[in-house]
Design an enzyme around this catalytic site. Structure first.
Site, PDB file in Angstrom:
ATOM      1  N   ASN A 128     -11.373  -2.305   3.624  1.00  0.00           N
ATOM      2  CA  ASN A 128     -11.958  -0.944   2.363  1.00  0.00           C
ATOM      3  C   ASN A 128     -13.376  -0.686   2.823  1.00  0.00           C
ATOM      4  O   ASN A 128     -13.817  -1.553   2.742  1.00  0.00           O
ATOM      5  CB  ASN A 128     -11.693  -1.994   1.122  1.00  0.00           C
TER       6      ASN A 128
ATOM      7  N   GLU B   4     -10.198   3.684   0.933  1.00  0.00           N
ATOM      8  CA  GLU B   4      -8.693   2.187   0.332  1.00  0.00           C
ATOM      9  C   GLU B   4      -8.146   2.375   2.007  1.00  0.00           C
ATOM     10  O   GLU B   4      -7.499   3.447   2.085  1.00  0.00           O
ATOM     11  CB  GLU B   4      -8.349   2.115  -0.570  1.00  0.00           C
TER      12      GLU B   4
ATOM     13  N   ASN C   4       0.865  -1.448  -0.391  1.00  0.00           N
ATOM     14  CA  ASN C   4       0.054  -0.448   0.346  1.00  0.00           C
ATOM     15  C   ASN C   4       1.185   1.328   0.094  1.00  0.00           C
ATOM     16  O   ASN C   4       2.247   1.292   0.264  1.00  0.00           O
ATOM     17  CB  ASN C   4      -1.014   0.265   1.651  1.00  0.00           C
TER      18      ASN C   4
ATOM     19  N   CYS D 150     -10.770   0.609  -7.858  1.00  0.00           N
ATOM     20  CA  CYS D 150     -10.218  -0.171  -6.539  1.00  0.00           C
ATOM     21  C   CYS D 150     -11.037  -1.633  -7.474  1.00  0.00           C
ATOM     22  O   CYS D 150     -12.421  -2.308  -7.372  1.00  0.00           O
ATOM     23  CB  CYS D 150     -10.989  -0.076  -5.470  1.00  0.00           C
ATOM     24  N   GLY D 151     -10.100  -2.532  -7.383  1.00  0.00           N
ATOM     25  CA  GLY D 151     -10.507  -3.588  -8.214  1.00  0.00           C
ATOM     26  C   GLY D 151     -11.191  -5.043  -7.082  1.00  0.00           C
ATOM     27  O   GLY D 151     -12.051  -5.082  -8.071  1.00  0.00           O
ATOM     28  N   THR D 152     -10.920  -4.977  -5.912  1.00  0.00           N
ATOM     29  CA  THR D 152     -11.269  -5.946  -5.268  1.00  0.00           C
ATOM     30  C   THR D 152     -12.057  -5.107  -4.853  1.00  0.00           C
ATOM     31  O   THR D 152     -13.907  -6.239  -4.812  1.00  0.00           O
ATOM     32  CB  THR D 152     -10.722  -6.420  -4.164  1.00  0.00           C
TER      33      THR D 152
ATOM     34  N   CYS E  69      -4.234  -6.506  -4.792  1.00  0.00           N
ATOM     35  CA  CYS E  69      -5.339  -5.691  -5.559  1.00  0.00           C
ATOM     36  C   CYS E  69      -5.309  -6.049  -7.159  1.00  0.00           C
ATOM     37  O   CYS E  69      -4.474  -6.280  -7.602  1.00  0.00           O
ATOM     38  CB  CYS E  69      -4.673  -4.369  -5.335  1.00  0.00           C
ATOM     39  N   GLY E  70      -6.976  -5.913  -6.883  1.00  0.00           N
ATOM     40  CA  GLY E  70      -7.007  -6.016  -8.595  1.00  0.00           C
ATOM     41  C   GLY E  70      -6.720  -6.131  -9.611  1.00  0.00           C
ATOM     42  O   GLY E  70      -6.119  -6.091 -10.314  1.00  0.00           O
ATOM     43  N   ASN E  71      -6.830  -4.040  -9.535  1.00  0.00           N
ATOM     44  CA  ASN E  71      -6.310  -2.945 -10.649  1.00  0.00           C
ATOM     45  C   ASN E  71      -4.997  -3.617 -10.891  1.00  0.00           C
ATOM     46  O   ASN E  71      -4.181  -3.549 -12.267  1.00  0.00           O
ATOM     47  CB  ASN E  71      -7.025  -1.151 -10.140  1.00  0.00           C
TER      48      ASN E  71
END
Length: 260
Positions: free
Chosen positions: A172, A189, A66, A199-201, A75-77
């Site tokens: 988050n 986040e 982070n 935020c991907g997730t 982290c998805g993205n």
């Protein structure tokens, strides 16, 4: 030390990428936080190391930090961005198979987007605040009205540190509004300690919760973030959600060298 880095973004979620296959970069919380600082460093929502795989069957290993410098959950993205980075480095071509802190991930690479397989999700819990779901990172999901004018920072900071989530060291926080069959979301986040453009997730969490409570009826779920559009597709089973895929653009912004 002269540090070569790459800057990537996925729907406005931006990351410092380092090729650390030679292990020259040592994990230093203060240094990582400084590099991610938008006034005194490069500036990013996080820093990601691409490292050699732990086993020959994988293409690489992803290590995510982070912006506060601490190693964090998935982290998805960032996962989509590191796949694009690996493609640029010649590590992968049309697909990828790699490990991250939450296990194995597959990815499909096309010119316009990266499709990333996320972890299966078994439970979604409703509590007095909203919904809790773990999509590789822990997420709070809450549906609101007039999302565009919602005070995401103040409310997000309050919920991120709520006593309910203290065993997880916070979560988050996602605020969502459904309009014309699409899920609009804004995310506070953990670790960045502010709202991010995407935020991907979190998008994955909002998609699965929205489908569960019948706020959206079709799959894939279309999601609109402040940084761009994402899609989440999945298979609903008796035990939860399987074959979950997060799709969206992931692009390089620039390459540089910094003295640190």
């Amino acid at each position: 030390m002269q540090l070569e880095f790459y800057k990537y973004q996925g729907t406005g979620n931006d990351f410092i990428m380092l090729d650390n296959r030679d292990k020259t970069f040592k994990n230093d919380t203060k240094l990582i936080a400084k590099l991610c600082d938008r006034k005194f460093g490069i500036g990013a929502d996080g820093l990601i190391l691409l490292e050699n795989p732990t086993e020959a069957k994988y293409d690489f290993k992803m290590v995510y930090f982070n912006a506060d410098g601490n190693e964090s959950t998935m982290c998805g993205n960032g996962g989509r961005c590191i796949v694009r980075f690996a493609e640029q480095l010649g590590v992968v071509n049309n697909s990828a198979f790699f490990t991250a802190i939450d296990g194995e991930h597959q990815a499909v690479i096309t010119p316009n987007e990266i499709q990333l397989q996320m972890k299966n999700t078994v439970t979604i819990q409703q509590n007095e605040l909203g919904y809790f779901i773990d999509t590789g990172s822990p997420h709070h999901v809450e549906f609101v009205e007039n999302l565009a004018n919602f005070d995401v920072y103040t409310k997000g900071k309050e919920l991120r540190n709520h006593a309910i989530y203290s065993p997880l060291k916070g979560v988050n926080v996602n605020f969502a509004e459904i309009k014309e069959g699409k899920a609009y979301l804004r995310t506070y986040e953990r670790g960045v300690e502010d709202e991010t453009l995407s935020c991907g997730t979190g998008a994955t969490a909002v998609a699965l919760v929205s489908y569960l409570v019948n706020k959206v009826a079709t799959c894939p779920v279309q999601l609109v973030t402040q940084g761009g559009n994402l899609n989440v597709k999945f298979t609903k089973t008796e035990t939860g959600y399987q074959d979950v895929w997060l799709s969206g653009a992931a692009t390089m912004v620039f390459k540089g060298v910094i003295t640190c």
